[in-house]
Design an enzyme around this catalytic site. Structure first.
Site, mmCIF file in Angstrom:
data_model
loop_
_atom_site.group_PDB
_atom_site.id
_atom_site.type_symbol
_atom_site.label_atom_id
_atom_site.label_comp_id
_atom_site.label_asym_id
_atom_site.label_seq_id
_atom_site.Cartn_x
_atom_site.Cartn_y
_atom_site.Cartn_z
ATOM 1 N N ASP A 137 -10.665 -10.183 1.653
ATOM 2 C CA ASP A 137 -10.403 -8.913 1.013
ATOM 3 C C ASP A 137 -9.503 -9.139 -0.198
ATOM 4 O OD1 ASP A 137 -10.629 -6.265 0.685
ATOM 5 O OD2 ASP A 137 -9.327 -5.692 2.345
ATOM 6 N N CYS A 170 22.547 11.415 8.303
ATOM 7 C CA CYS A 170 23.361 12.349 9.062
ATOM 8 C C CYS A 170 24.725 11.682 9.225
ATOM 9 C CB CYS A 170 22.734 12.608 10.433
ATOM 10 S SG CYS A 170 23.852 13.481 11.531
ATOM 11 N N LYS A 195 -19.118 -5.947 8.738
ATOM 12 C CA LYS A 195 -17.741 -5.473 8.563
ATOM 13 C C LYS A 195 -16.988 -5.366 9.885
ATOM 14 C CE LYS A 195 -16.465 -4.131 4.880
ATOM 15 N NZ LYS A 195 -16.800 -3.159 3.859
ATOM 16 N N TYR A 235 -16.421 -18.842 -2.145
ATOM 17 C CA TYR A 235 -17.428 -18.434 -1.164
ATOM 18 C C TYR A 235 -18.854 -18.698 -1.635
ATOM 19 C CZ TYR A 235 -17.685 -14.127 -3.950
ATOM 20 O OH TYR A 235 -17.829 -13.231 -4.974
ATOM 21 N N CYS A 265 26.266 12.837 16.618
ATOM 22 C CA CYS A 265 24.919 13.440 16.608
ATOM 23 C C CYS A 265 24.133 12.824 17.765
ATOM 24 C CB CYS A 265 24.234 13.147 15.280
ATOM 25 S SG CYS A 265 22.478 13.558 15.277
ATOM 26 N N LYS A 295 -15.207 -12.632 5.303
ATOM 27 C CA LYS A 295 -15.297 -11.832 4.085
ATOM 28 C C LYS A 295 -13.856 -11.542 3.696
ATOM 29 C CE LYS A 295 -17.645 -7.956 1.961
ATOM 30 N NZ LYS A 295 -16.581 -7.402 1.147
ATOM 31 N N GLU A 317 -18.986 -17.064 7.451
ATOM 32 C CA GLU A 317 -17.624 -17.314 6.972
ATOM 33 C C GLU A 317 -16.929 -15.969 6.791
ATOM 34 O OE1 GLU A 317 -17.457 -19.004 3.038
ATOM 35 O OE2 GLU A 317 -18.938 -17.593 2.285
ATOM 36 N N CYS A 346 20.793 17.977 9.291
ATOM 37 C CA CYS A 346 20.233 17.082 10.307
ATOM 38 C C CYS A 346 19.381 17.915 11.269
ATOM 39 C CB CYS A 346 21.365 16.383 11.061
ATOM 40 S SG CYS A 346 20.769 15.465 12.500
ATOM 41 N N CYS A 388 21.479 17.754 14.881
ATOM 42 C CA CYS A 388 22.809 18.340 15.107
ATOM 43 C C CYS A 388 23.192 19.353 14.029
ATOM 44 C CB CYS A 388 23.857 17.244 15.200
ATOM 45 S SG CYS A 388 24.156 16.441 13.618
HETATM 46 S S1 IVH Z 1 -21.070 -13.510 -1.082
HETATM 47 C C1 IVH Z 1 -24.788 -13.241 -3.291
HETATM 48 N N1 IVH Z 1 -19.107 -14.202 0.505
HETATM 49 O O1 IVH Z 1 -17.395 -9.252 -1.227
HETATM 50 C C2 IVH Z 1 -23.632 -13.045 -2.397
HETATM 51 N N2 IVH Z 1 -18.763 -12.362 -0.937
HETATM 52 O O2 IVH Z 1 -19.133 -6.958 -0.988
HETATM 53 C C3 IVH Z 1 -22.514 -12.328 -3.021
HETATM 54 N N3 IVH Z 1 -16.528 -11.384 -0.768
HETATM 55 O O3 IVH Z 1 -18.344 -9.235 -4.577
HETATM 56 C C4 IVH Z 1 -21.222 -12.335 -2.349
HETATM 57 N N4 IVH Z 1 -15.750 -12.762 0.770
HETATM 58 O O4 IVH Z 1 -16.098 -10.299 -3.982
HETATM 59 C C5 IVH Z 1 -19.522 -13.339 -0.442
HETATM 60 N N5 IVH Z 1 -17.477 -14.957 1.953
HETATM 61 C C6 IVH Z 1 -17.868 -14.113 1.008
HETATM 62 C C7 IVH Z 1 -17.030 -13.111 0.502
HETATM 63 C C8 IVH Z 1 -17.514 -12.249 -0.468
HETATM 64 C C9 IVH Z 1 -15.474 -11.739 -0.010
HETATM 65 C C10 IVH Z 1 -16.559 -10.257 -1.708
HETATM 66 C C11 IVH Z 1 -17.101 -10.621 -3.057
HETATM 67 C C12 IVH Z 1 -18.291 -9.734 -3.285
HETATM 68 C C13 IVH Z 1 -18.052 -8.634 -2.288
HETATM 69 C C14 IVH Z 1 -19.358 -8.021 -1.853
#
Ligand code: IVH
Length: 650
Positions: free
Chosen positions: A112, A414, A304, A217, A419, A110, A108, A398, A401
């Site tokens: 931000d 300007c 990542k 998550y 110009c 990650k 799934e 500027c 010019c």
């Molecule tokens: S799982 C035991 N799943 O990333 C597993 N974390 O770098 C713990 N985060 O503190 C985290 N999306 O805040 C998990 N799909 C996702 C996530 C996720 C974002 C963040 C979360 C965690 C940090 C770890």
């Protein structure tokens, strides 16, 4: 209202909110929701002892706190190990496969943002705690309740912790920053900071305004019977939490790599920011067997996406002069590859920004590249200074010019209308897509024609001669003739393109279209009263147009005679239909391109606008509608699906 009716009304409101905030599939209009909400509120005011904890009125309110109280997580919140490439993924899968055999993986996004732990006891949200150090965080229950995608009640007995990420959608983030810049407040470096900052507001009314979204998550302490993570998550979603834009349970390097590649490509189109994909062992028993290191689970990893933030050095600060004369500083940085593109420049917005961030020439800085916008500087590494850095001196002249610059607060300008930078950029704009759309007349050619003395202004374009073009380097007969043909092809352009191409300050595509619709080519004779009567036209736009016409009336007439723009069929000529003269906004993905739908609606006499305001009549939404939809609801603008729109036209 009886107690029974009150309870039913609260349930109905929660259902409406769920369809709206979690499923992106509204069941009703704002008007209906608001009416019912106020009825519920009135009942609660009469009989405070009967207020249900799950009532939507309980999301807001509460007096601002002096400080946050620390709170311990019932079970620890872990962090994740990061991997960055296919090779590391292979190694991680091999290592994991050795620990336990025959496992599959739940993949799934990650997200931000800022992590948050929601604790439910017998179905009621009892506490919300920020991650903190994983053991102890801060109690932000009052703030979490304002997040509409956090259910106040779930269909589950006993105690359970739902972990997730609080995010701000990308377009809401842009809006918050525009607003903050206007108010002179420091802008947020990224949606993550904005989300974290908003979650940690002592006044929950501020949090409530930030359109935060909770994306679950994982699960902490629980008493669930399910043995597979993907089934547990399906259960969580069934309790009213929002689903991720993509998730997949799969096995094997190739399959996982394929999901990752797909997410990487799709991520720009997601409403939220992602910084990678999380891969988790799907079998809960296997997870337990593998366990944890001191910091991270052995059964999960964060794969990542390529870094979008990089460290580089500012070599110099150069100035750009736009077509309106606005002078903007740009940082020239040590060339740095980010996501396959070598970044050499970073935007600095304006001179105040240089002061506010104390950016000096020679400084090491962190730059951020997101999407294909020009990268921005998000942090100056002041601790890396070695004395060789020097402060940038704000220009007074500027750079092109040498005329004196005028300081207009956020903008430095300007003043010289002739110009060369202004003139050239105005010509480039004149030929660009939203203006006359002259094929083949881009930046480079305009600059060449200007520096070689063939054109001094846009009017000269129409008397260019083939012989003169052929004298220029690189101008072969075919290319030159094609250019002349496309310039000639601009004749008979739409009236709104004509207006837009003039480059009148504060009047863009939408403004030009309105002018054209209301006055046709008579726009230059419109009075201030007539202009202000147009929907969306304010004082600034009206004054700008009047001043432009006053100074340039001769040029407008000459261009008009050359281009002979075509006036639109006036609005009144569209047959009566539900969208005639209505302001509509399109959002989300539809059965055909939004451009096509826009053209169709315009032909029906509707005004299609890019942003939602109180003056919007309809927001027509498709799949994955985002913040425009939310805004419509917040402003009580009527929302309809694409299908409903089509039905209305039958
Ligand atoms: S799982 C035991 N799943 O990333 C597993 N974390 O770098 C713990 N985060 O503190 C985290 N999306 O805040 C998990 N799909 C996702 C996530 C996720 C974002 C963040 C979360 C965690 C940090 C770890």
């Amino acid at each position: 209202m009886t107690k029974e009716e009150y309870k039913n009304s609260v349930e109905l409101l929660n259902k409406y909110a769920h369809y709206y905030y979690v499923l992106d599939d509204p069941l009703t209009t704002d008007e209906v929701y608001d009416k019912l909400y106020h009825e519920v509120l009135a009942f609660e005011e009469e009989d405070p002892s009967s207020v249900l904890a799950m009532s939507p009125t309980q999301r807001v309110g509460g007096t601002p706190l002096d400080k946050f109280v620390k709170a311990e997580h019932p079970s620890r919140m872990w962090s994740l190990e990061d991997i960055f490439n296919a090779e590391e993924l292979k190694k991680w899968l091999e290592k994991t496969g050795k620990l336990v055999e025959n496992i599959s993986f739940y993949c799934e996004p990650k997200f931000d943002g800022a992590s948050l732990n929601l604790i439910y006891e017998d179905g009621q949200l009892s506490q919300a705690i920020t991650r903190g150090d994983g053991v102890v965080g801060e109690d932000v229950t009052q703030n979490a309740k304002t997040i509409q995608s956090v259910p106040l009640r779930i269909d589950h007995l006993g105690k359970i912790e739902i972990r997730g990420e609080v995010v701000i959608f990308k377009d809401d983030f842009e809006k918050i920053n525009i607003e903050r810049a206007k108010e002179g407040e420091a802008i947020f470096a990224n949606p993550r900071n904005a989300a974290a900052g908003s979650l940690r507001q002592l006044d929950s009314k501020i949090t409530a305004k930030r359109n935060l979204v909770f994306l679950p998550y994982g699960i902490g302490e629980n008493s669930l019977d399910e043995h597979l993570l993907h089934k547990r998550m399906a259960l969580v979603y069934s309790w009213g939490f929002r689903e991720p834009p993509r998730r997949k349970t799969t096995a094997g390097f190739d399959a996982i790599e394929a999901v990752y590649e797909q997410m990487k490509v799709e991520r720009d189109s997601y409403a939220m920011m992602l910084d990678g994909m999380v891969i988790k062992v799907d079998q809960i028993e296997a997870q337990q067997e593998m366990g944890y290191t001191v910091k991270v689970p052995r059964w999960a990893v964060a794969y990542k996406f390529p870094a979008v933030e990089k460290i580089t050095t500012i070599k110099e600060i150069i100035l750009q002069v736009g077509r309106s004369g606005a002078v903007t500083p740009v940082a020239v940085v040590e060339p740095t590859p980010i996501e396959g593109v070598v970044v050499e420049r970073a935007s600095l917005h304006n001179f105040d920004e240089i002061n506010r961030k104390d950016i000096r020439i020679g400084d090491k800085v962190i730059i951020l590249r997101s999407g294909d916008v020009i990268p921005k500087i998000i942090k100056v590494l002041t601790h890396e200074r070695d004395g060789s850095q020097h402060v940038y001196v704000r220009p007074t002249e500027c750079p092109v010019c040498a005329s004196e610059l005028l300081d207009e607060g956020a903008l430095t300008k300007c003043q010289n209308l002739t110009c060369s930078a202004r003139v050239v950029n105005a010509m480039i704009y004149f030929a660009s897509k939203p203006c006359l759309n002259i094929d083949g007349l881009g930046d480079k050619i305009v600059k060449t024609l200007y520096t070689e003395g063939l054109i001094e202004n846009v009017i000269d374009l129409f008397s260019l001669e083939l012989d003169r073009l052929l004298e220029l380097e690189g101008f072969k007969e075919k290319k030159s003739q094609k250019l002349l043909d496309s310039i000639a092809g601009a004749k008979g352009c739409d009236c709104w393109r004509f207006i837009n191409s003039l480059g009148i300050e504060h009047i863009g595509e939408v403004g030009s279209k309105s002018l054209c619709e209301h006055f046709g080519m008579r726009f230059s004779a419109a009075t201030k009263e007539e202009l202000l009567a147009i929907d969306g036209f304010g004082e600034e736009m009206a004054n700008s147009l009047l001043e432009f016409v006053r100074v340039n009336s001769e040029n407008i007439q000459t261009l008009n005679a050359i281009l002979q723009p075509v006036e639109p069929a006036l609005k009144e000529e569209a047959a009566q239909n539900p969208f005639k003269a209505k302001v509509v906004v399109l959002t989300g993905s539809m059965s055909e391109s939004r451009g096509n739908i826009k053209t169709m609606l315009e032909a029906l006499g509707a005004k299609v606008s890019g942003s939602v305001s109180k003056k919007t009549d309809y927001v027509i939404y498709g799949e994955d509608a985002g913040s425009k939809y939310d805004k419509a609801v917040a402003l009580s603008v009527e929302t309809i699906t694409e299908e409903q729109m089509r039905e209305m036209l039958l």
